[in-house]
Design an enzyme around this catalytic site. Structure first.
Site, PDB file in Angstrom:
ATOM      1  N   TYR A 160      -7.886   2.092   4.606  1.00 53.26           N
ATOM      2  CA  TYR A 160      -8.536   2.613   3.410  1.00 53.26           C
ATOM      3  C   TYR A 160     -10.042   2.370   3.402  1.00 53.26           C
ATOM      4  O   TYR A 160     -10.744   2.883   2.545  1.00 53.26           O
ATOM      5  CB  TYR A 160      -7.901   2.019   2.153  1.00 53.26           C
ATOM      6  CG  TYR A 160      -6.607   2.687   1.774  1.00 53.26           C
ATOM      7  CD1 TYR A 160      -6.531   3.547   0.693  1.00 53.26           C
ATOM      8  CD2 TYR A 160      -5.459   2.469   2.511  1.00 53.26           C
ATOM      9  CE1 TYR A 160      -5.350   4.171   0.353  1.00 53.26           C
ATOM     10  CE2 TYR A 160      -4.262   3.081   2.189  1.00 53.26           C
ATOM     11  CZ  TYR A 160      -4.216   3.929   1.108  1.00 53.26           C
ATOM     12  OH  TYR A 160      -3.037   4.543   0.782  1.00 53.26           O
ATOM     13  N   LYS A 237       3.379  -5.869   9.739  1.00 50.70           N
ATOM     14  CA  LYS A 237       3.987  -5.283  10.937  1.00 50.70           C
ATOM     15  C   LYS A 237       3.433  -6.023  12.156  1.00 50.70           C
ATOM     16  O   LYS A 237       3.007  -5.432  13.149  1.00 50.70           O
ATOM     17  CB  LYS A 237       3.683  -3.781  11.006  1.00 50.70           C
ATOM     18  CG  LYS A 237       4.500  -3.015  12.043  1.00 50.70           C
ATOM     19  CD  LYS A 237       5.979  -2.983  11.770  1.00 50.70           C
ATOM     20  CE  LYS A 237       6.704  -2.144  12.812  1.00 50.70           C
ATOM     21  NZ  LYS A 237       8.180  -2.255  12.694  1.00 50.70           N
ATOM     22  N   ASP A 338       8.954  -2.661   7.644  1.00 46.41           N
ATOM     23  CA  ASP A 338      10.054  -1.720   7.536  1.00 46.41           C
ATOM     24  C   ASP A 338      11.314  -2.397   7.010  1.00 46.41           C
ATOM     25  O   ASP A 338      12.119  -1.781   6.303  1.00 46.41           O
ATOM     26  CB  ASP A 338      10.323  -1.031   8.876  1.00 46.41           C
ATOM     27  CG  ASP A 338      10.351  -1.997  10.049  1.00 46.41           C
ATOM     28  OD1 ASP A 338       9.510  -2.895  10.092  1.00 46.41           O
ATOM     29  OD2 ASP A 338      11.216  -1.845  10.930  1.00 46.41           O
ATOM     30  N   ASP A 362       0.627   0.343  -0.493  1.00 43.62           N
ATOM     31  CA  ASP A 362       0.654   1.664  -1.117  1.00 43.62           C
ATOM     32  C   ASP A 362       2.072   2.219  -1.096  1.00 43.62           C
ATOM     33  O   ASP A 362       2.612   2.666  -2.115  1.00 43.62           O
ATOM     34  CB  ASP A 362      -0.297   2.587  -0.346  1.00 43.62           C
ATOM     35  CG  ASP A 362      -0.634   3.858  -1.119  1.00 43.62           C
ATOM     36  OD1 ASP A 362      -0.192   3.996  -2.275  1.00 43.62           O
ATOM     37  OD2 ASP A 362      -1.336   4.713  -0.564  1.00 43.62           O
TER      38      ASP A 362
END
Length: 474
Positions: A160, A237, A338, A362
């Site tokens: 971002y 992640k 995930d 987000d």
């Protein structure tokens, strides 16, 4: 001082001390009505907030609202492409706390996103998104009442930050060439990897400073929660992106086990302590085998590292955290991104506060909101050390503008977050009670009414506000 706006003639300025607001009894609070349905949902939200403050404090406290402009209505006041005028930026910086409705994404101007711009200009590094269920709200999930999480999303870094180059651009092509010919070959772990020459390319920065100040706020919030909810989960992640997302996890643990050492225990530490409590005679190696799956198949060097970890935990924090003391500490753990996505759907009651980088946060916040009724019931806050902006989390929905029909819940609940941030908990509690009673009674706007079984007659946006206020006296 201002070009086209004037602050209220009464009221005082919010100040900050060590990142915490000092709020007078009559604060001046700038508000941005918002584009599209902002014309409907802001008046309804302001009415609810003012009523709650009036009832809770009987005139001893009052908000002096200061209208400022952003988005399409700013262009009407200040001229073409003036989506975020200097007046507005100056007012938010001066008065410290602001609230806003949804804003349009500019077309043709120099700002990609007004929301992102406001966060970056004011260094509002923590995007806070609570997701809780109000009984009676229609949901596609069987047990939505299990969802009660708060997402702390880092607001200023990750993709971002917006540093990228278009495929075929001169700088993008030059950067790929430097990476392929110099930097990747100079990094043995990358082997013979190459970036395709026809790629667009972006930069994903994750800093220690940015990560730790976000996690610090999350930990401080956890300390204010009931004991059963004192948990912070670092979402990442890091199994793939070891030096960005993996570093976020490592820096979060580092902060928890240094600055917050007396208040925190990591999940892994709790296993080590718990094993020792269950068997006082347990050897270091036996403890290591219990905490590390596949211990027997590890190399001797790795086995030794885990035994050293067990020894360090027991020697360093047994006196302060052992014998069950760790059960009264804030639990800090981590989950792969995930994995947490599916766990929020299947066992959300196992989580409390999720601390995450920008992009993961987000996705997660929208997914969690879907469980409890959608973005119409999802509040949001953007918080820094000397400024905070509270906002609707949904879009402008221009086709519904001016029809007095959309759900104002997101802005109203953002107002609840603002009141809590100000320390005005009594007024915040009134609104929470009022929204809960209104929904449970079937007094809702069309987006919820059409999903209820049996169906109910929808209220207008303004009528929903009245239903919430009417519930204050119950």
């Amino acid at each position: 001082m201002y070009e086209k706006i004037a602050p209220p003639t009464t009221g005082s300025t919010v100040t900050f001390n060590n990142g915490e607001p000092i709020v007078p009894d009559n604060p001046i609070i700038p508000f941005i009505r918002g584009d599209g349905t902002g014309v409907d949902i802001w008046p309804a939200s302001q009415k609810v907030i003012d009523a709650a403050v009036a009832i809770a404090y009987k005139g001893a406290r009052e908000i002096s609202w200061f209208r400022v402009y952003a988005g399409d209505e700013a262009c009407e006041q200040y001229g073409t492409y003036q989506y975020l005028p200097e007046d507005t930026l100056k007012a938010i910086k001066e008065y410290g706390i602001a609230i806003k409705g949804p804003l349009t994404t500019p077309v043709g101007g120099g700002i990609r996103s007004l929301n992102v711009a406001l966060r970056q200009i004011n260094d509002l590094y923590a995007c806070v998104r609570p997701c809780r269920y109000y009984p009676g709200t229609p949901s596609p999930h069987k047990y939505p009442e299990k969802m009660d999480v708060i997402i702390y999303r880092e607001n200023t870094e990750d993709i971002y930050l917006g540093i990228e180059w278009k495929q075929g651009s001169e700088i993008g092509t030059r950067l790929i060439k430097i990476l392929n010919e110099e930097l990747i070959p100079a990094t043995p772990e990358h082997g013979k990897k190459q970036i395709p020459l026809d790629s667009g390319i972006g930069i994903k920065p994750i800093s220690k400073t940015g990560s730790q100040r976000l996690v610090r706020r999350a930990l401080k919030h956890a300390l204010r929660l009931p004991k059963s909810k004192q948990m912070v989960t670092l979402v990442h992640k890091g199994n793939i992106m070891k030096y960005t997302e993996g570093a976020f996890r490592d820096w979060g643990y580092e902060l928890a086990t240094t600055e917050f050492r007396s208040d925190c225990v990591t999940e892994r530490e709790s296993w080590i302590l718990g094993n020792k409590e269950s068997n006082a005679e347990l050897s270091l190696e036996a403890n290591a085998r219990l905490i590390e799956p596949g211990y027997s198949s590890l190399t001797p060097e790795k086995q030794n590292q885990i035994c050293q970890e067990v020894e360090a935990v027991l020697s360093q924090i047994w006196a302060t955290h052992g014998n069950g003391q760790w059960k009264d500490k804030v639990m800090v753990n981590d989950r792969i991104a995930d994995s947490i996505f599916q766990q929020l759907q299947t066992r959300p009651d196992e989580y409390s506060i999720l601390a995450t980088m920008n992009l993961n946060g987000d996705y997660l916040s929208d997914a969690a909101a879907a469980v409890v009724g959608g973005l119409g019931m999802g509040p949001g806050a953007n918080i820094g050390d000397d400024c905070a902006i509270f906002e609707a989390t949904h879009g402008t929905a221009p086709k519904h503008a001016g029809l007095d029909r959309v759900n104002p819940g997101s802005v109203i609940l953002s107002g609840v977050m603002m009141l809590e941030y100000m320390g005005w908990q009594e007024a915040a509690d009134l609104i929470i009670q009022g929204i809960g009673d209104a929904i449970a009674s079937g007094h809702v706007t069309y987006d919820l009414a059409r999903l209820m079984e049996p169906p109910v007659q929808p209220l207008k946006c303004s009528e929903f506000a009245d239903a919430i206020i009417n519930a204050f006296s119950k």
